[in-house]
Motif scaffolding. Structure first.
Motif, PDB file in Angstrom:
ATOM      1  N   THR A 165      27.365   4.892 -16.857  1.00  0.00           N
ATOM      2  CA  THR A 165      26.923   6.037 -16.212  1.00  0.00           C
ATOM      3  C   THR A 165      26.607   5.898 -14.655  1.00  0.00           C
ATOM      4  OG1 THR A 165      25.344   7.873 -16.462  1.00  0.00           O
ATOM      5  CG2 THR A 165      24.410   5.598 -16.716  1.00  0.00           C
ATOM      6  N   ASP A 166      26.992   7.125 -14.323  1.00  0.00           N
ATOM      7  CA  ASP A 166      26.736   7.196 -12.804  1.00  0.00           C
ATOM      8  C   ASP A 166      26.091   8.386 -12.453  1.00  0.00           C
ATOM      9  OD1 ASP A 166      28.781   8.805 -12.827  1.00  0.00           O
ATOM     10  OD2 ASP A 166      30.345   7.946 -11.653  1.00  0.00           O
ATOM     11  N   THR A 167      25.541   9.364 -13.414  1.00  0.00           N
ATOM     12  CA  THR A 167      24.976  10.640 -13.193  1.00  0.00           C
ATOM     13  C   THR A 167      23.558  10.621 -13.350  1.00  0.00           C
ATOM     14  OG1 THR A 167      27.340  11.326 -13.778  1.00  0.00           O
ATOM     15  CG2 THR A 167      25.532  13.108 -13.692  1.00  0.00           C
ATOM     16  N   GLU A 168      22.742  10.997 -12.371  1.00  0.00           N
ATOM     17  CA  GLU A 168      21.324  10.854 -12.437  1.00  0.00           C
ATOM     18  C   GLU A 168      20.832  12.166 -13.061  1.00  0.00           C
ATOM     19  OE1 GLU A 168      22.412   8.255  -8.843  1.00  0.00           O
ATOM     20  OE2 GLU A 168      23.015  10.035  -9.842  1.00  0.00           O
ATOM     21  N   ILE A 169      21.654  13.250 -12.656  1.00  0.00           N
ATOM     22  CA  ILE A 169      21.185  14.625 -13.247  1.00  0.00           C
ATOM     23  C   ILE A 169      21.524  14.803 -14.801  1.00  0.00           C
ATOM     24  CG2 ILE A 169      21.591  15.328 -10.758  1.00  0.00           C
ATOM     25  CD1 ILE A 169      24.040  16.692 -11.807  1.00  0.00           C
ATOM     26  N   GLY A 170      22.167  13.862 -15.389  1.00  0.00           N
ATOM     27  CA  GLY A 170      22.563  14.190 -16.848  1.00  0.00           C
ATOM     28  C   GLY A 170      21.194  13.661 -17.501  1.00  0.00           C
ATOM     29  N   THR A 171      20.144  14.204 -17.431  1.00  0.00           N
ATOM     30  CA  THR A 171      18.784  13.912 -17.732  1.00  0.00           C
ATOM     31  C   THR A 171      18.847  14.071 -19.569  1.00  0.00           C
ATOM     32  OG1 THR A 171      17.792  16.131 -17.459  1.00  0.00           O
ATOM     33  CG2 THR A 171      17.531  14.347 -15.676  1.00  0.00           C
ATOM     34  N   LEU A 172      19.100  15.249 -20.086  1.00  0.00           N
ATOM     35  CA  LEU A 172      19.059  15.201 -21.433  1.00  0.00           C
ATOM     36  C   LEU A 172      20.103  14.241 -22.162  1.00  0.00           C
ATOM     37  CD1 LEU A 172      18.221  16.519 -24.281  1.00  0.00           C
ATOM     38  CD2 LEU A 172      20.124  18.263 -23.829  1.00  0.00           C
ATOM     39  N   THR A 219      23.539  19.933  -6.292  1.00  0.00           N
ATOM     40  CA  THR A 219      23.186  18.645  -6.835  1.00  0.00           C
ATOM     41  C   THR A 219      23.811  17.754  -6.078  1.00  0.00           C
ATOM     42  OG1 THR A 219      24.973  18.581  -8.357  1.00  0.00           O
ATOM     43  CG2 THR A 219      23.186  19.754  -9.171  1.00  0.00           C
ATOM     44  N   ARG A 220      23.067  16.397  -6.232  1.00  0.00           N
ATOM     45  CA  ARG A 220      23.608  15.329  -5.373  1.00  0.00           C
ATOM     46  C   ARG A 220      23.807  14.039  -6.250  1.00  0.00           C
ATOM     47  NH1 ARG A 220      22.458  16.266   0.313  1.00  0.00           N
ATOM     48  NH2 ARG A 220      23.059  13.984   0.580  1.00  0.00           N
ATOM     49  N   ARG A 221      24.278  12.933  -5.783  1.00  0.00           N
ATOM     50  CA  ARG A 221      24.580  11.827  -6.578  1.00  0.00           C
ATOM     51  C   ARG A 221      24.398  10.542  -5.903  1.00  0.00           C
ATOM     52  NH1 ARG A 221      25.864  15.986  -8.941  1.00  0.00           N
ATOM     53  NH2 ARG A 221      27.420  16.441 -10.310  1.00  0.00           N
ATOM     54  N   GLY A 222      23.992   9.545  -6.531  1.00  0.00           N
ATOM     55  CA  GLY A 222      23.643   8.268  -5.659  1.00  0.00           C
ATOM     56  C   GLY A 222      24.867   7.829  -5.062  1.00  0.00           C
ATOM     57  N   TYR A 223      26.082   7.853  -5.899  1.00  0.00           N
ATOM     58  CA  TYR A 223      27.379   7.284  -5.423  1.00  0.00           C
ATOM     59  C   TYR A 223      27.930   7.885  -4.251  1.00  0.00           C
ATOM     60  CZ  TYR A 223      29.376  10.448  -8.772  1.00  0.00           C
ATOM     61  OH  TYR A 223      29.831  11.664  -9.746  1.00  0.00           O
TER      62      TYR A 223
END
Length: 339
Positions: A110-117, A272-276
């Motif tokens: 995974t690389d998507t922090e906002i996919g919380t559910l 939205t933002r991403r770490g990568y």
């Protein structure tokens, strides 16, 4: 070994396709199961990857739970029949659940922090969770951080060779500046309540005013007035277009990253933002992210600024730095799925 890969999104095809091919060549039994979402099946067929479709797409969020349940039940049946050693997926809860039922190891990328559910459902039962080093979150002892990006599983120079004939087919003059504009559908579960550009027509008009040609790639239908800008090429060829483009502008974090690792500067416009993408901006200067309320205006302004700058080799140099410091992610998938 018996290894299952699951595909829920077109990006998952790219992430795993080279590993699937190499594992098969090495004599492992590889099984691929998929959901029929967007162009995922088209890509599997384009890359000649044998697969079984377990469920369709959910055309609205209210149907997502039903489709997910159907997918998980069918995957459980297939896994019980095959008795795999390992099940590999990108952020897929069903894999962690099914692996426990059949005694297999589950490897979640995974690389998507906002996919919380999705993350809350997948992480507790997963055996290992692989994230880029720049992932903005501590998942705990199961987390394995690695120096790379998902996109380097298929766009690392060892995996990808640009083909200029793809651009020639689009009748683009070699001396002509061109921009790839990506518009997304905003219908994924983690996209609810978010957005990117407020007026795509204005984006096209202002990019064109710099003298650059604009090519649009979009998840959904676009306004009739923009239809002539849309490029019609097989989806597996888009990376060649990104490589030769002068600039990427869009609402897709994945395509912004793809452009960056190919040496094409990227404007990423999203609430939205991403770490990568943050790392590619802060550390390498290849992505420029605009996520505040003025993102539409500021994204256009930055795009114009970059298009008006004289051509140099700075983007190629920055790409070289990325490649010096990051790994071929396919090698990580191969190593971890067979040990």
């Amino acid at each position: 070994m018996k290894i299952i890969f699951t595909i829920q999104h077109p990006a998952h095809v790219h992430l795993f396709r080279n590993a699937i091919q190499k594992l098969k060549e090495d004599g492992h039994q590889v099984h691929v199961y998929a959901r029929n979402k967007d162009i995922a099946i088209d890509l599997l067929e384009a890359y000649d990857i044998d697969h079984t479709v377990l469920a369709g797409d959910a055309d609205r969020l209210s149907k997502l739970a039903l489709v997910q349940a159907k997918y998980e039940l069918r995957l459980a049946w297939e896994a019980w029949r095959i008795k795999p050693d390992v099940i590999v997926a990108m952020g897929e809860p069903a894999v962690a659940h099914v692996a426990k039922l059949v005694g297999a190891r589950s490897l979640i990328f995974t690389d998507t922090e906002i996919g919380t559910l999705q993350n809350k459902l997948a992480f507790p039962l997963a055996d290992r969770i692989y994230t880029p080093e720049c992932y903005q979150g501590d998942i705990g002892p199961k987390q394995v951080r690695y120096p790379g990006y998902h996109e380097l599983a298929y766009l690392h120079p060892d995996r990808f060779t640009p083909d200029p004939s793809v651009v020639e087919e689009l009748e683009i003059d070699p001396d002509e500046k061109f921009v790839v504009l990506r518009l997304v559908a905003w219908n994924a579960a983690h996209d609810v309540g978010h957005g990117g550009f407020s007026d795509p027509k204005e984006v096209v008009d202002k990019l064109e005013a710099t003298g650059a040609r604009v090519l649009i790639t979009a998840e959904n239908g676009i306004a009739d007035e923009l239809d002539s800008y849309k490029i019609d090429i097989p989806p597996e060829k888009i990376h060649h277009v990104l490589y030769y483009a002068d600039l990427f502008v869009g609402e897709s974090a994945t395509m912004a990253t793809e452009s960056a690792v190919l040496g094409t500067p990227a404007i990423f416009v999203s609430s939205t933002r991403r770490g990568y993408t943050d790392e590619l901006e802060d550390k390498y200067g290849m992505v420029f992210t605009y996520s505040d309320n003025d993102r539409h205006v500021r994204g256009i302004e930055k795009a114009i600024e970059l298009l008006q700058q004289p051509s140099t080799d700075r983007w190629e140099q920055r790409r070289d730095t990325i490649l010096d410091e990051k790994i071929d992610t396919t090698n990580l998938i191969l190593e971890q799925s067979t040990t």
